[in-house]
Structures are given as structure tokens and as C-alpha cells.
Design a protein around this motif. Structure first.
Motif, PDB file in Angstrom:
ATOM      1  N   LEU A  34     -19.441 -20.796 -10.777  1.00 55.07           N
ATOM      2  CA  LEU A  34     -18.587 -20.628  -9.512  1.00 55.07           C
ATOM      3  C   LEU A  34     -19.314 -21.641  -8.312  1.00 55.07           C
ATOM      4  O   LEU A  34     -18.466 -22.220  -7.275  1.00 55.07           O
ATOM      5  N   ALA A  35     -20.368 -21.537  -8.149  1.00 55.94           N
ATOM      6  CA  ALA A  35     -21.110 -22.379  -7.060  1.00 55.94           C
ATOM      7  C   ALA A  35     -20.749 -23.914  -7.613  1.00 55.94           C
ATOM      8  O   ALA A  35     -20.583 -24.756  -6.648  1.00 55.94           O
ATOM      9  N   LEU A  36     -21.000 -24.274  -8.785  1.00 57.61           N
ATOM     10  CA  LEU A  36     -20.643 -25.612  -9.175  1.00 57.61           C
ATOM     11  C   LEU A  36     -19.154 -25.980  -8.940  1.00 57.61           C
ATOM     12  O   LEU A  36     -18.856 -27.028  -8.336  1.00 57.61           O
ATOM     13  N   ASP A  75     -17.383 -24.931  -6.546  1.00 60.60           N
ATOM     14  CA  ASP A  75     -17.076 -24.879  -5.047  1.00 60.60           C
ATOM     15  C   ASP A  75     -17.868 -26.496  -4.501  1.00 60.60           C
ATOM     16  O   ASP A  75     -17.022 -27.180  -3.843  1.00 60.60           O
ATOM     17  N   ASP A  76     -18.909 -26.687  -5.014  1.00 60.15           N
ATOM     18  CA  ASP A  76     -19.854 -27.826  -4.711  1.00 60.15           C
ATOM     19  C   ASP A  76     -19.098 -29.010  -5.125  1.00 60.15           C
ATOM     20  O   ASP A  76     -18.842 -30.038  -4.647  1.00 60.15           O
ATOM     21  N   TRP A  77     -18.324 -29.017  -6.477  1.00 59.00           N
ATOM     22  CA  TRP A  77     -17.550 -30.118  -6.958  1.00 59.00           C
ATOM     23  C   TRP A  77     -16.507 -30.535  -6.051  1.00 59.00           C
ATOM     24  O   TRP A  77     -16.213 -31.616  -5.708  1.00 59.00           O
ATOM     25  N   THR A 100     -10.919 -21.605 -11.844  1.00 56.72           N
ATOM     26  CA  THR A 100     -11.410 -20.114 -11.433  1.00 56.72           C
ATOM     27  C   THR A 100     -10.722 -19.181 -12.665  1.00 56.72           C
ATOM     28  O   THR A 100     -11.460 -18.262 -12.789  1.00 56.72           O
ATOM     29  N   GLN A 146      -8.864 -25.731  -8.592  1.00 59.40           N
ATOM     30  CA  GLN A 146      -9.651 -24.399  -7.988  1.00 59.40           C
ATOM     31  C   GLN A 146      -8.846 -23.365  -8.679  1.00 59.40           C
ATOM     32  O   GLN A 146      -9.512 -22.387  -9.272  1.00 59.40           O
ATOM     33  N   MET A 166     -27.303 -24.001 -11.460  1.00 56.31           N
ATOM     34  CA  MET A 166     -26.407 -23.681 -10.527  1.00 56.31           C
ATOM     35  C   MET A 166     -25.458 -22.901 -11.124  1.00 56.31           C
ATOM     36  O   MET A 166     -25.102 -23.105 -12.215  1.00 56.31           O
ATOM     37  N   ASP A 167     -25.011 -21.692 -10.481  1.00 55.57           N
ATOM     38  CA  ASP A 167     -24.051 -21.007 -11.033  1.00 55.57           C
ATOM     39  C   ASP A 167     -22.577 -21.598 -11.141  1.00 55.57           C
ATOM     40  O   ASP A 167     -22.504 -22.327 -10.213  1.00 55.57           O
TER      41      ASP A 167
END
Length: 283
Positions: free
Chosen positions: A4-6, A8-10, A29, A25, A1-2
Motif C-alpha cells: 500500500l505504501a508503494l 501511495d509513493d508511486w 486498491t 488508485q 516497502m509495504d
């Protein structure tokens, strides 16, 4: 998983408060952007990279030209700019929680141990807020999961946590003398907690959990330097530094979602006050 995607998912799948989600966030980031700019893959980063991120993005103006690369720099920050330390520790918590999420998803082999980056300075002044029973149970669960993956001397750390939960103040834990700890017939231990003037203080009988933690710690206790009689031994056979218990408590709490977002944060003093209340209730 990317990475940044992690993130968002988390945050989307978690149960964090909105204010905590926004702070995590923002901080994570920033960390991921720094990694991209410097060519560091977040899943392969270590404490040195996190320290450099903290230095270049946030701490440089407060370090008077010093690199953020060790205890001396951190001590300088605590002494000269304590107002930035709580926010700094919050960033370390955010990054730690991000890696907990990555580890839960089998994206990294382990959670980076960032304890040495924490200032250990309390964010909130005034009387420490005791933990609720649920928070105390959550902390005990986190202590139970604190093992060799987090710290080489994890048995020492567990004992520190249990002593605080027995109502000993952080300073008493640091100064506790092994010559004043006595085994009792029922398998527990009795001790004399030293006061602020190094005098032998009041008598205290440890409960089952703390006694077991003490028993497990003794075979792993670092050989003390000549003339050192502290129960809790750190590097070089010397007593641990006075801020270590608070740094440790914050690190352990940061690994538990409920405790990581607690405001005011979980501190060593809060644990000690929780222990004093519990002892009073049980009498």
C-alpha cells in the motif's frame, strides 16, 4: 516497502493526470484488498491471481457461471458483454503499471505478463486517433524495451508493432503471407499486403526498422503447420488470432507511463493510421 505504501509513493511521485491517478488508485486498491483477503502477497502474485480477482470482483455477473480462466471465457466476455471489456482492460493496465513501479524500485523480479487477460476491445468507437510524433517515439521506445522478460516470442511481437507502424492494418498483419515478402538489394523487404478477401493486395516496401525486425524474427519464427504460410505464427504453428495485435499494442503501451494514460488508448488501428500518415508525409 509495504504494497500500500508503494501505491501511495508511486502515485505521489508520478506525472499521471488527476483522472488517471484516481482510477489507478481505485483499481490497484481493489487488487491489494483482494490479495489481503485471500492471503496472497502482491509481490508474489501471478496472472492466475489477477484473473481470479477480476472474476470475483467484477466479471462474475457477465460470465454466466464460467470461471475466468482462459481464452474461451475471455472470448465469451468479448462477444456477450463488450461494454465491460474496455473498463476491464483499464484495470489490467493499472495493475501492470503498479508492477512496473514495483520493479523500478527493485521490489519484484519482473513485471507480470498479463497480456492474456486483455480483451483487446477498443474503448472508443469511431476513427482511431493517430499518435503524435512524441507518442510515436514513446511507443518505439517501449517496443525496443519489449524483450524476453515480457514474452517468449518477443521478436514476433516487435515485428507486429513495426508492421503496424508501417501502415499495415491489423487484419493485413495477421494474414500476411511469407510467400509474398521479397528481399531487396538494399537490405529492406517488399511485400504484398493481403486484402479482406485473401487476395494479393497492394505493394509495400518496408522501412529500415521494420526490415530489421523482420530479419531478426525469421530465425525465431515458429515452424508453421502444414499448409500455413502466414508470416506471423502463433501456438501450434497456426496464424495468430485476429485480436492479438490489439492486445499486444495495449500491453506494450501499458508499460510506458505517457502511453498508459492516453485517452483514447493506443490501439493497433491507431498505430496503423499513424503509419499511413507518416508514409504520406515522407513521400
Amino acid at each position: 516497502m509495504d504494497p500500500l505504501a508503494l501505491l501511495d509513493d508511486w502515485l505521489a511521485s508520478g506525472t499521471l493526470r488527476p483522472s488517471t491517478t484516481a482510477r489507478y488508485q481505485r483499481d490497484v486498491t481493489s487488487w491489494l484488498q483482494w490479495c489481503q483477503e485471500t492471503g496472497v502477497h502482491p509481490y508474489h502474485a501471478d496472472i492466475r491471481h489477477v484473473a481470479k480477482w477480476c472474476e470475483t470482483r467484477y466479471l462474475h455477473p457477465y460470465l454466466d457461471g464460467r470461471p475466468f480462466d482462459g481464452p474461451e471465457a475471455l472470448a465469451y466476455l468479448v462477444e456477450t458483454a463488450p461494454e465491460v471489456c474496455g473498463t476491464h482492460d483499464g484495470r489490467i493496465t493499472a495493475v501492470t503499471q503498479y508492477y512496473v513501479a514495483a520493479h523500478d524500485r527493485h521490489l519484484v523480479k519482473g513485471v507480470p505478463n498479463l497480456l492474456d487477460l486483455r480483451s483487446g476491445v477498443d474503448r472508443d468507437a469511431g476513427e482511431p486517433q493517430r499518435l503524435t510524433q512524441d507518442e510515436r517515439d514513446a511507443f518505439l521506445s517501449a517496443v525496443g524495451g519489449w524483450g524476453p522478460e515480457q514474452r517468449r516470442h518477443y521478436l514476433r511481437d516487435r515485428l507486429i508493432a513495426h508492421l503496424l507502424l508501417e501502415g499495415l492494418r491489423p487484419g493485413e498483419v495477421v494474414r500476411l503471407d511469407i510467400r509474398h515478402v521479397y528481399p531487396l538489394p538494399d537490405g529492406t523487404f517488399q511485400l504484398r499486403a493481403p486484402d479482406d478477401f485473401e487476395n494479393v493486395g497492394k505493394q509495400h516496401t518496408l522501412g529500415i526498422n521494420a526490415s530489421q525486425a523482420y530479419r531478426e524474427y525469421l530465425p525465431a519464427r515458429i515452424t508453421p503447420a502444414e499448409g500455413v504460410h502466414a508470416v506471423i505464427i502463433g501456438q501450434g504453428g497456426k496464424p495468430i488470432v485476429s485480436r492479438y495485435p490489439n492486445m499486444l499494442v495495449q500491453e506494450i503501451a501499458s508499460l510506458h507511463g505517457v502511453l498508459a494514460q492516453r485517452r483514447p488508448p493506443v490501439t493497433a488501428d491507431a498505430l496503423a493510421h499513424t503509419g499511413k500518415r507518416t508514409a504520406t508525409v515522407e513521400k
